[in-house]
Design an enzyme around this catalytic site. Structure first.
Site, short mmCIF file in Angstrom:
data_model
loop_
_atom_site.label_atom_id
_atom_site.label_comp_id
_atom_site.label_asym_id
_atom_site.label_seq_id
_atom_site.Cartn_x
_atom_site.Cartn_y
_atom_site.Cartn_z
N ARG A 176 0.83 -1.22 0.00
CA ARG A 176 0.00 0.00 0.00
C ARG A 176 0.85 1.26 0.00
O ARG A 176 0.50 2.26 0.63
CB ARG A 176 -0.96 0.06 1.19
CG ARG A 176 -2.10 -0.94 1.24
CD ARG A 176 -3.01 -0.88 0.04
NE ARG A 176 -2.54 -1.80 -0.96
CZ ARG A 176 -2.76 -3.12 -0.94
NH1 ARG A 176 -3.48 -3.64 -0.02
NH2 ARG A 176 -2.30 -3.90 -1.87
N SER A 253 -10.93 0.15 2.82
CA SER A 253 -10.27 -0.07 4.12
C SER A 253 -9.76 1.26 4.67
O SER A 253 -9.00 1.95 4.00
CB SER A 253 -9.07 -1.00 3.96
OG SER A 253 -9.50 -2.22 3.41
N GLU A 355 -5.11 4.15 5.77
CA GLU A 355 -4.72 3.83 4.38
C GLU A 355 -4.97 5.01 3.43
O GLU A 355 -4.14 5.28 2.56
CB GLU A 355 -5.48 2.59 3.90
CG GLU A 355 -5.10 2.21 2.48
CD GLU A 355 -5.77 0.93 2.01
OE1 GLU A 355 -5.68 -0.09 2.72
OE2 GLU A 355 -6.37 0.95 0.93
C1 LIG Z 1 -15.45 0.65 -1.71
C2 LIG Z 1 -13.95 0.80 -1.87
C3 LIG Z 1 -13.15 -0.33 -1.99
C4 LIG Z 1 -11.76 -0.20 -2.13
N1 LIG Z 1 -10.99 -1.33 -2.26
C5 LIG Z 1 -9.65 -1.24 -2.42
C6 LIG Z 1 -8.83 -2.41 -2.53
O1 LIG Z 1 -9.33 -3.53 -2.53
N2 LIG Z 1 -7.49 -2.25 -2.67
C7 LIG Z 1 -6.90 -1.01 -2.71
O2 LIG Z 1 -5.66 -0.95 -2.85
N3 LIG Z 1 -7.65 0.11 -2.61
C8 LIG Z 1 -9.00 0.04 -2.46
N4 LIG Z 1 -9.76 1.17 -2.34
C9 LIG Z 1 -9.10 2.49 -2.34
C10 LIG Z 1 -9.12 3.19 -3.72
O3 LIG Z 1 -10.16 2.75 -4.52
C11 LIG Z 1 -7.81 3.02 -4.49
O4 LIG Z 1 -6.72 3.46 -3.73
C12 LIG Z 1 -7.83 3.80 -5.81
O5 LIG Z 1 -6.69 3.49 -6.58
C13 LIG Z 1 -7.92 5.30 -5.64
O6 LIG Z 1 -8.17 5.86 -6.92
P1 LIG Z 1 -8.83 7.29 -7.10
O7 LIG Z 1 -8.76 7.60 -8.54
O8 LIG Z 1 -10.16 7.31 -6.46
O9 LIG Z 1 -7.81 8.19 -6.27
P2 LIG Z 1 -8.15 9.53 -5.46
O10 LIG Z 1 -8.91 9.17 -4.24
O11 LIG Z 1 -8.71 10.54 -6.35
O12 LIG Z 1 -6.68 9.96 -5.00
C14 LIG Z 1 -5.97 9.20 -4.06
C15 LIG Z 1 -4.57 9.80 -3.88
O13 LIG Z 1 -3.85 9.64 -5.10
C16 LIG Z 1 -3.50 10.91 -5.65
N5 LIG Z 1 -3.71 10.81 -7.10
C17 LIG Z 1 -4.82 10.36 -7.76
N6 LIG Z 1 -4.58 10.37 -9.09
C18 LIG Z 1 -3.34 10.83 -9.27
C19 LIG Z 1 -2.52 11.06 -10.41
N7 LIG Z 1 -2.96 10.82 -11.65
N8 LIG Z 1 -1.27 11.56 -10.21
C20 LIG Z 1 -0.80 11.81 -8.96
N9 LIG Z 1 -1.52 11.61 -7.85
C21 LIG Z 1 -2.77 11.12 -8.00
C22 LIG Z 1 -4.41 11.92 -5.00
O14 LIG Z 1 -3.79 13.19 -4.93
C23 LIG Z 1 -4.57 11.29 -3.61
O15 LIG Z 1 -3.44 11.59 -2.82
C24 LIG Z 1 -11.15 1.08 -2.19
C25 LIG Z 1 -11.99 2.22 -2.06
C26 LIG Z 1 -13.36 2.08 -1.90
C27 LIG Z 1 -14.22 3.31 -1.79
#
Ligand SMILES: Cc1cc2nc3c(=O)[nH]c(=O)nc-3n(C[C@H](O)[C@H](O)[C@H](O)COP(=O)(O)OP(=O)(O)OC[C@H]3O[C@@H](n4cnc5c(N)ncnc54)[C@H](O)[C@@H]3O)c2cc1C
Length: 363
Positions: A176, A253, A355
């Site tokens: 992570r 999580s 996380e």
């Molecule tokens: C219901 C649910 C289930 C989930 N299950 C999992 C799982 O099984 N495993 C897991 O690892 N995660 C899980 N997650 C967490 C999440 O979905 C992942 O971490 C996902 O990759 C985040 O993507 P996002 O586009 O929503 O990022 P955001 O929430 O928009 O951003 C997250 C972080 O990344 C940065 N960021 C985003 N895009 C970029 C970019 N292009 N360049 C630089 N920085 C960037 C943002 O600034 C922020 O710091 C879950 C979340 C939810 C709500």
């Protein structure tokens, strides 16, 4: 491909509509100074550069599924990553390398790879958010993580202003984590994945998934079976976004699974002697990963445990903290997180770490 984000947008949003709750899966977060959407890599880089030139703080936001944004919001420019597209950039008889734009919805990509017979992402089905965010915390689930298939990441470096490629070996991938997490230096523009040409999944490593598939750990199964089973397991835990299900109004999580050295692990076993063996997984360097969900549950915070002001632990998974609607605020969610972290520490002497990325708030 469909847009699966909380609230898609294009162009620049007027300040009055900049409540960041619209863009997060928690539906929490106060106002931003400005919200700008970049629909391709050039627009994203331009938006980030222009905000930098105005000396404004910048928050890059994509699916909003791994951020907890404070009630005061973000006093700067929020750049929404809304780029799309994927192309095959290399292939041979055994593998294919796909370059995927950062804003591509992650689960659309996984579905496309499964449909094409490209193996390597199938166990990551159903995870919300964007492809560009997957390297940030080395997204993983059910025995797979993106570090296994990413070969490189194209980034805009905000320190020297360049656009370049970082090879996977230099991304600092760990559980992570990566060099990108908690750093605003790099904006991920696209990600390259090398996938196997195979109708079968990689060896199934996760015991719960193997059981659900009716196979042994280490067996391979048809890609579509792996995807369907992961989606079913995840949905049962509220881990697939569903607008009708408040158990999914979360960041997934909230805490990472603690990784303990041998001495700390033995101490935990002593303190938990009356509860049976804590679920654990061996890690490199004689470290042991413990289930955070188990610690939380055994410390007395069960499914559905209410927090202040319309927040609660999910009714389906003790690791997910949810916004049940009404008066919920980030302050209330963070208070619930603190209560859980402190309760687990009191009971087991183990410290849980969040996380998601916390923006203008802290636990
Ligand atoms: C219901 C649910 C289930 C989930 N299950 C999992 C799982 O099984 N495993 C897991 O690892 N995660 C899980 N997650 C967490 C999440 O979905 C992942 O971490 C996902 O990759 C985040 O993507 P996002 O586009 O929503 O990022 P955001 O929430 O928009 O951003 C997250 C972080 O990344 C940065 N960021 C985003 N895009 C970029 C970019 N292009 N360049 C630089 N920085 C960037 C943002 O600034 C922020 O710091 C879950 C979340 C939810 C709500």
């Amino acid at each position: 491909m469909s847009d699966v984000y909380a609230q898609p947008t294009t162009g620049t949003e007027p300040a009055a509509t900049c409540e960041l709750a619209r863009y997060t899966t928690l539906r929490l977060g106060g106002p931003a100074g400005r919200v700008v959407a970049g629909t391709d890599a050039d627009e994203i880089v331009r938006a980030v550069r222009e905000a930098g030139e105005r000396d404004e703080p910048v928050l890059v936001l994509a699916g909003g599924s791994n951020v907890v944004i404070g009630d005061a919001g973000f006093p700067g420019t929020v750049v929404l990553v809304r780029s799309r597209g994927l192309q095959v950039v290399d292939e041979d008889a055994a593998t294919v390398t796909v370059r995927v734009e950062a804003g591509e919805p992650w689960d659309d990509l996984v579905a496309a790879t499964v449909a094409n017979g490209w193996s390597g992402l199938e166990c990551l089905s159903g995870i919300p958010g964007s492809t560009g965010a997957t390297p940030i915390q080395n997204v993983g689930a059910y025995g797979q993580e993106v570090a296994e298939t990413i070969t490189g990441v194209r980034v805009h470096d905000r320190v020297d202003g360049t656009v370049g490629r970082i090879a996977a070996a230099d991304c600092g991938f760990a559980y992570r984590s990566s060099i990108f997490k908690y750093s605003d230096r790099w904006v991920v523009l696209s990600v390259d994945f090398r996938l196997a040409r195979s109708p079968l999944s990689g060896p199934v490593r996760y015991a719960e998934l193997a059981r659900a598939l009716g196979v042994e750990v280490g067996d391979r199964v048809p890609l579509a079976d792996a995807r369907a089973t992961v989606l079913r397991l995840r949905a049962g835990k509220g881990m697939v976004l569903d607008a009708a299900d408040p158990d999914t109004r979360s960041v997934g999580s909230f805490f990472t699974n603690p990784v303990l050295d041998r001495a700390a692990y033995e101490l935990l076993r002593e303190r938990a002697a009356d509860l049976g063996e804590p679920p654990s997984w061996p890690c490199p360097g004689d470290m042991v990963k413990i289930s955070a969900a188990w610690l939380i549950d055994k410390a007395g915070f069960g499914k559905g445990h209410p927090g202040p002001e319309g927040t609660a632990i999910s009714g389906k998974h003790t690791l997910a903290l949810t916004n049940r609607g009404g008066t919920a605020s980030t302050a209330a969610l963070v208070e619930l997180a603190r209560e859980i972290r402190d309760g687990v520490h009191r009971r087991f002497g183990v410290t849980l770490h969040p996380e998601p990325v916390l923006v203008n708030c802290t636990i």
